[in-house]
Design a protein around this motif. Structure first.
Motif: not given
Length: 628
Positions: A1-28
């Motif tokens: 099994m992977a070292l990264l748990s499913e719970a952390l995976t479920q948090i990491l992916i949307p958090a990174a996506a939202l951070l990217g959207i926020g950074f884009a809005l900051l640049q705008w």
């Protein structure tokens, strides 16, 4: 099994996506701080509210501000109008092709609602084929909408930032570079973050129905890549025809016949040319980049679902490509700061080293990120489905696999999609010596040339109409060439719009119909040959078109720059060698900006379309051979 748990995976992916959207809005927001519009309340002694901090840096007059705002508005209105018209046509296409996907895939098991034995997870029951048809259609529509949004947002920020970059350039190249870089970062981050977020949400929503049927879930998700890529094709072809029709028409009459500079406001086609740059090179590019991301991610997800990950229900391991995309967003945020905040651009010569520094930093950080993700997200040993057999993979075909999906190259994406198609279609081997495959190879190798000929012919036809219109205006509008008359920009914009929307249909139909015809009438072996032939031929033709077109374009710019004694001997502008170079560039421009970029989409789109329809082709394909 992977070292990264499913719970952390479920948090990491949307958090990174939202951070990217926020950074884009900051640049705008940072780009928006450069003011272009004129506030009548702030006018003082003929000057508007200062656009520069230090009066000694320049002298921005009210007239310059007004002119920049007028040009920006004209370009923005023209580009928005074209895209909305184009999207009306594409909405009809989305509806029709969505119905085709549902009917083809639903008929695999006669529209049965009963569960079926899983193809790869032996002994288990999977959801009915009708469910795959429905969810693939939904995924297709989601991918098409996200691709459309990516192109539209890219165009809006470009038309929003062009005048601001111009005004900042009056203060210095460093300020102009930062404004332009930040505006480009907006599209980049929004594209990647939106694509990742929509894909992640779609997987989790589909999972509510599919449960542990990873095979069926990720098979239906491949429709997301098909939707993104199909919109990219029409965006690239339509936008490319638009911009090159205006560009070629403007150059032939303006430079060759009237001997006026490039982008001269006296030229009626100049606004259409600038609009074309936005709808072709930016909106089309945005859809293209999203299509590459969606296709490569969907191919990786499907391959993972039919591996030991799917059997063991290892969500983290199957989400490996999405985790890589999440890390990529974080890396790009860090890399962007090096360009806009940590290093200062002081002259033009510093721009190229800065961009190369971006590439170097992102490569180093992303390589480390992929290595880390591979260590924590993948088990030390797993199996992949490989031409009908299970192939054992160890942690030492993982860094290379990750790089292949991360690069986003059209050739590598197509190769990944081709592998996924072969697996889903149940093909044991692709033997080029068999007649079925060899026929497909010949047809596939021909397609890029046929497609390029169609797009080049379309540009030529549209450009001829533009030339006639520009000539008409120069001959009939009093004082136009002297700068006293006002050109009719709207008519030139209409010519490019009508021509591009009409001419994009035949090349698009060629790409979309070829896999359906080959798979339905000749079977999966012939379709495999078509994909292989188009991949090899398409890469070669795309590289050739890009280099050839670039050489023609550079020849023109070489003479115009006059930076060497040889260049001066060929010039100046308006000389016979310069006119010949401009005419040569009328071939080079559509080669490098229309046909070449569109070929990348051709090979990817055909592969992902074949993957989506693979269940139908495997069950009912090869009608001609069955009737013989």
């Amino acid at each position: 099994m992977a070292l990264l748990s499913e719970a952390l995976t479920q948090i990491l992916i949307p958090a990174a996506a939202l951070l990217g959207i926020g950074f884009a809005l900051l640049q705008w927001f940072l780009v928006s701080r450069v003011k272009v519009s004129v506030d009548s309340n702030s006018v003082n002694n003929g000057f508007s509210d200062r656009l520069i901090e230090d009066e000694e840096e320049g002298n921005d007059s009210l007239e310059v501000s007004i002119k920049c705002a007028e040009i920006q508005t004209a370009i923005s209105v023209g580009a928005t109008s074209f895209l909305f018209t184009e999207y009306k046509y594409l909405t009809i296409f989305m509806g029709i092709f969505g119905v085709i996907i549902f009917l083809f895939l639903g008929s695999v098991k006669g529209f049965s609602t009963k569960s079926e034995p899983c193809t790869y997870n032996k002994g288990k029951m999977c959801k009915p084929a009708l469910a795959n048809a429905l969810f693939s259609t939904i995924a297709f529509l989601l991918g098409a909408l996200t691709s459309t949004l990516s192109g539209f947002l890219g165009m809006k920020i470009a038309t929003y930032a062009n005048a601001r970059t111009t005004l900042e350039a009056r203060k210095g190249v460093g300020k102009a570079f930062i404004t332009a870089f930040r505006s480009g970062a907006v599209m980049g981050f929004l594209l990647a973050a939106n694509g990742l977020l929509v894909l992640y949400v779609s997987i989790n929503l589909f999972k509510l129905y599919y449960g542990d049927d990873w095979e069926g879930l990720y098979e239906s998700i491949t429709g997301y890549g098909l939707g993104g890529s199909s919109m990219a094709l029409f965006g690239r072809v339509g936008g490319g025809i638009y911009t090159k029709a205006a560009d070629v028409g403007a150059d032939l009459v303006g430079k060759v016949e009237r001997n006026i500079p490039e982008d001269d406001p006296r030229n009626p086609a100049v606004i259409a040319d600038n609009v074309g740059d936005n709808v072709g090179d930016i909106a089309g590019m945005g859809s293209d980049l999203f299509g590459s991301y969606a296709e490569s991610s969907c191919a990786a997800l499907f391959v993972a679902s039919i591996s030991s990950f799917g059997v063991s229900h290892d969500f983290t391991a199957m989400s490996y490509p999405l985790i890589i995309s999440s890390v990529g967003i974080l890396v790009c945020i860090i890399t962007t700061l090096f360009a806009t905040d940590l290093f200062e651009i002081k002259d033009v010569k510093a721009i190229e080293p800065s961009l190369k520094r971006q590439l170097l930093i992102s490569t180093v950080l992303m390589t480390a990120g992929i290595a880390l993700v591979s260590f924590i997200a993948l088990p030390s040993e797993f199996t992949l489905f490989n031409f009908g057999t299970d192939k054992v993979v160890k942690n030492c075909t993982t860094a290379a696999i990750g790089k292949g999906f991360a690069i986003g190259s059209a050739a590598l994406v197509s190769l990944a999609l081709f592998g996924a198609f072969v697996s889903r279609a149940g093909i044991k081997a692709v033997d080029v010596l068999t007649p079925k495959v060899f026929i497909g190879l010949i047809v596939g190798a021909m397609l890029p040339y046929w497609f390029s000929a169609m797009t080049m012919k379309s540009v030529g036809s549209a450009a001829l109409k533009m030339v006639e219109e520009v000539r008409r205006q120069f001959n009939t509008i009093p004082g136009l060439i002297e700068g006293r008359g006002k050109p009719d920009y709207a008519n030139c914009v209409k010519i490019s719009t009508d021509a591009s929307l009409r001419e994009m249909i035949p090349p698009g139909a060629l790409v979309m119909l070829t896999p359906l015809i080959a798979g339905t009438f000749f079977g999966v072996q012939t379709l495999a040959g078509v994909l292989a032939g188009s991949l090899v031929s398409g890469v070669q033709v795309a590289i050739s078109a890009s280099n050839t077109g670039g050489a023609w374009d550079n020849a023109k710019k070489y003479i115009e720059a006059g930076a060497s004694e040889h260049a001066k001997s060929l010039g100046p502008k308006g000389s016979d060698p310069h006119k010949a170079a401009v005419i040569g560039d009328t071939i080079g421009d559509p080669l490098k900006d229309t046909s070449g970029p569109s070929l990348n989409i051709l090979i990817k789109l055909m592969a992902v379309e074949s993957l989506v329809f693979a269940p139908f082709f495997a069950a009912h394909g090869g009608l001609i051979f069955k009737l013989l």
